[in-house]
Every structure is written in C-alpha cells, then in structure tokens.
Design a protein around this motif. Structure first.
Motif, PDB file in Angstrom:
ATOM      1  N   LEU A  74       0.821  -1.196   0.000  1.00  0.00           N
ATOM      2  CA  LEU A  74       0.000   0.000   0.000  1.00  0.00           C
ATOM      3  C   LEU A  74       0.865   1.259   0.000  1.00  0.00           C
ATOM      4  CD1 LEU A  74      -2.781  -0.999   2.569  1.00  0.00           C
ATOM      5  CD2 LEU A  74      -3.001  -0.883   0.081  1.00  0.00           C
ATOM      6  N   LEU A  77      -5.105  -7.334  -1.633  1.00  0.00           N
ATOM      7  CA  LEU A  77      -4.508  -6.204  -2.348  1.00  0.00           C
ATOM      8  C   LEU A  77      -5.034  -6.109  -3.781  1.00  0.00           C
ATOM      9  CD1 LEU A  77      -0.849  -6.559  -1.060  1.00  0.00           C
ATOM     10  CD2 LEU A  77      -2.340  -4.576  -0.670  1.00  0.00           C
ATOM     11  N   LYS A  78      -5.188  -7.248  -4.435  1.00  0.00           N
ATOM     12  CA  LYS A  78      -5.706  -7.260  -5.810  1.00  0.00           C
ATOM     13  C   LYS A  78      -7.134  -6.725  -5.847  1.00  0.00           C
ATOM     14  CE  LYS A  78      -6.359 -10.373  -9.759  1.00  0.00           C
ATOM     15  NZ  LYS A  78      -6.212 -11.777 -10.243  1.00  0.00           N
ATOM     16  N   ALA A  86      -6.932  -2.777  -5.246  1.00  0.00           N
ATOM     17  CA  ALA A  86      -6.194  -1.946  -6.195  1.00  0.00           C
ATOM     18  C   ALA A  86      -7.086  -1.136  -7.147  1.00  0.00           C
ATOM     19  CB  ALA A  86      -5.200  -2.804  -6.986  1.00  0.00           C
ATOM     20  N   ARG A  93      -7.679   3.159  -7.247  1.00  0.00           N
ATOM     21  CA  ARG A  93      -7.278   3.962  -8.405  1.00  0.00           C
ATOM     22  C   ARG A  93      -8.372   4.878  -8.922  1.00  0.00           C
ATOM     23  NH1 ARG A  93      -4.597  -0.956 -10.130  1.00  0.00           N
ATOM     24  NH2 ARG A  93      -6.392  -1.463 -11.453  1.00  0.00           N
TER      25      ARG A  93
END
Length: 311
Positions: free
Chosen positions: A80, A302-303, A306, A310
C-alpha cells in the motif's frame, strides 16, 4: 471454569486476537516510525493516540479491528505504501494509544476521535480502510461532525465490518456475561492463548510466530482488558438496525465492502445487509479465508483493493 473452556470462550469473543502480555518484540520501537497526537473532540476529555506514517502519494487511513493495532496491517502495508501515503492509527484503547477508563468505546465514540484526527492532520482526498470494528468506525467517521459533507473522505473500504446491529455471530453475545472479564484476564496472558485465538480467527490456520508476538506486543493486562471489553460490549449492545441503516443513506462516498466467504465472526449475510443499506456500495467476496484476510489472503486482498483505490 476450566482453562480449555475459558480459551474457547475467549476465542468466540475476539474479532482480532489481543494478548495481555507486556510490550515485546514484533512491533517497531515506540518512536520508530510512530508518532503521538492528543485530541479533544468538543465537550470531551483529551485522548492521546498513536499513529504511523509510511510512503507518499494519495492518503490512506487504516483503522484496525477489535483487539488489534497498527500491527494488523503489516502484511499488506508495504504494498500500500508503494503508491500511497499510508497513515495507520491505533484506536483509543488499543495498541499504543491511551486507554482511559471512561466507557466511551462505541463506534461513534471512536469516529469522533478519528474525525478530529483527520482535521488535526489536515487530511483530504482521503481513503478510509477499516478492518472489522475499524470498518464500522470508518463508516461512522464519514458521518461525524466536521467531516460529513466536507469532501475530506473520498472513498471507504470496510473489511468484514459489524456495522449494523446483530451483525456478529450470536456466540459473540457471551461478552455481556458478568464473568467474562475474569475469564479473559485468566486465559490471555500466555503465548499459547494468543496462538489459539489467531488460529480460531483464521479458520484453523497456524499463525506465524511473528504474528503471535506482534498481536501480543502492545498490551498490558488491566487497561487493555477493560478497553477491549468496553468496545466488545458496545458492539453487541447496539440496537435499532433500521435507524442506523437510515444514517448510512447519507454516506455519498463509494464504499467497497470486502468479506471472506467463511467469516465465522461477522458472517457474509452481514456484508450483504450492509451493502443494501449503503447507497454506493459494492460487495467483493474472497474465497478460502475467514476473518483476517490481511494475513490469510494478503495478495488477493490487495488485488481486490487496487482498482477501487485507483478510482
């Protein structure tokens, strides 16, 4: 009450996995890279909170769950921080933050402090990321005085959050029993107890020694137990789901809800109910994890985060 029964009871009660051990290895030294700030929401006594900052870029504020601390993010924090300014906060009563005996440990109590923290640190265009109770606090922070309607919070992530009344598994109600405080105090000091509790939260997976030490490190018996139980009781005693769901209708930010399909503490049904209560929520379900995806499935978590981060 036998030690085995006591351990099982404590395992049922924990959203995270605290210990009553004295500070030890597993976390950074108190002054590296942590800082402390004293906050005083209007009409309330001042409280000193501990926080850490890592990386640079769009800001993320990480809020841990019940019984946890900034340590809970250690498996995903480096990734992160590679693209964000990550601020990890120890909530009042947990980790290295102050633990006053004032009984003010509800999600709304914590949200007022988090709101004051955001204002004191002049954070804006902020993403709140909360695990479990921290996810509830994140949602309530968006509604807090000084934050609601200001645009300071851009988006919210809530991971396995008991954000509506009766969201936790029914056995969690045992925290209201009068003998629980003595039971918890009796069973939590040892390393094996911490290991047992983490294993329960991760569906039988054996935790690493780093995790055992890290969760144990911030806690001292008297203050940590009291704060933990006050928070747990605030969670299970909250009522009027319809009124709280109505409050959530005022949250205009996009919200990503992340749930483990096999969560034994805040079941997936609670995630579906919460998604229905929020105007702009999306529910993402992770497979093969339970209540601690930041440890069990860090890459998958995390995937999932993400693309949302964004936006």
């Amino acid at each position: 009450m036998s030690r085995a029964i006591g351990l099982a009871l404590a395992g049922m009660l924990l959203v995270g996995a605290p210990s009553l051990a004295t500070p030890a290895a597993g976390l950074p030294a108190p002054d590296t890279p942590g800082r402390r700030v004293t906050l005083a929401p209007p009409g309330e006594a001042p409280v000193t909170l501990y926080y850490e900052e890592h990386g640079a870029g769009p800001p993320l504020l990480l809020l841990h769950g019940l019984g946890e601390s900034t340590f809970t993010w250690h498996d995903i924090l480096p990734a992160l921080a590679a693209g964000h300014r990550v601020v990890a906060l120890d909530l009042k009563g947990f980790g290295r933050s102050e633990k006053p005996d004032d009984g003010a440990y509800s999600a709304d109590d914590q949200a007022r402090l988090v709101a004051r923290f955001i204002l004191e640190r002049d954070l804006s265009d902020l993403t709140l990321v909360g695990h479990s109770f921290g996810g509830t606090v994140a949602l309530r922070t968006a509604l807090a005085e000084g934050i609601a309607g200001t645009g300071r919070i851009r988006r919210i992530v809530a991971i396995g959050a008991p954000a509506l009344p009766r969201a936790t598994a029914r056995r969690f109600d045992l925290v209201m029993a009068p003998l629980v405080a003595d039971t918890v105090a009796a069973v939590l000091p040892s390393g094996p107890a911490v290991r047992f509790l983490l294993k329960e939260a991760m569906g039988g997976r054996t935790p690493s020694e780093e995790d055992v030490k890290g969760y144990a490190a911030p806690y001292e018996a008297q203050d940590a137990t009291r704060a933990f139980l006050a928070t747990a009781r605030a969670i299970v005693s909250e009522k009027d789901s319809a009124a709280i769901a109505k409050r959530y209708k005022a949250i205009g930010q996009p919200v990503l809800l992340v749930w483990c399909r096999k969560d034994p503490i805040v079941p997936l049904r609670a995630g579906r109910e919460l998604a229905a209560a929020l105007p702009r929520a999306r529910l993402a379900v992770l497979e093969r994890c339970h209540h601690l995806p930041q440890h069990e499935r860090p890459k998958e978590l995390l995937k999932t985060l993400a693309p949302f981060l964004r936006k």
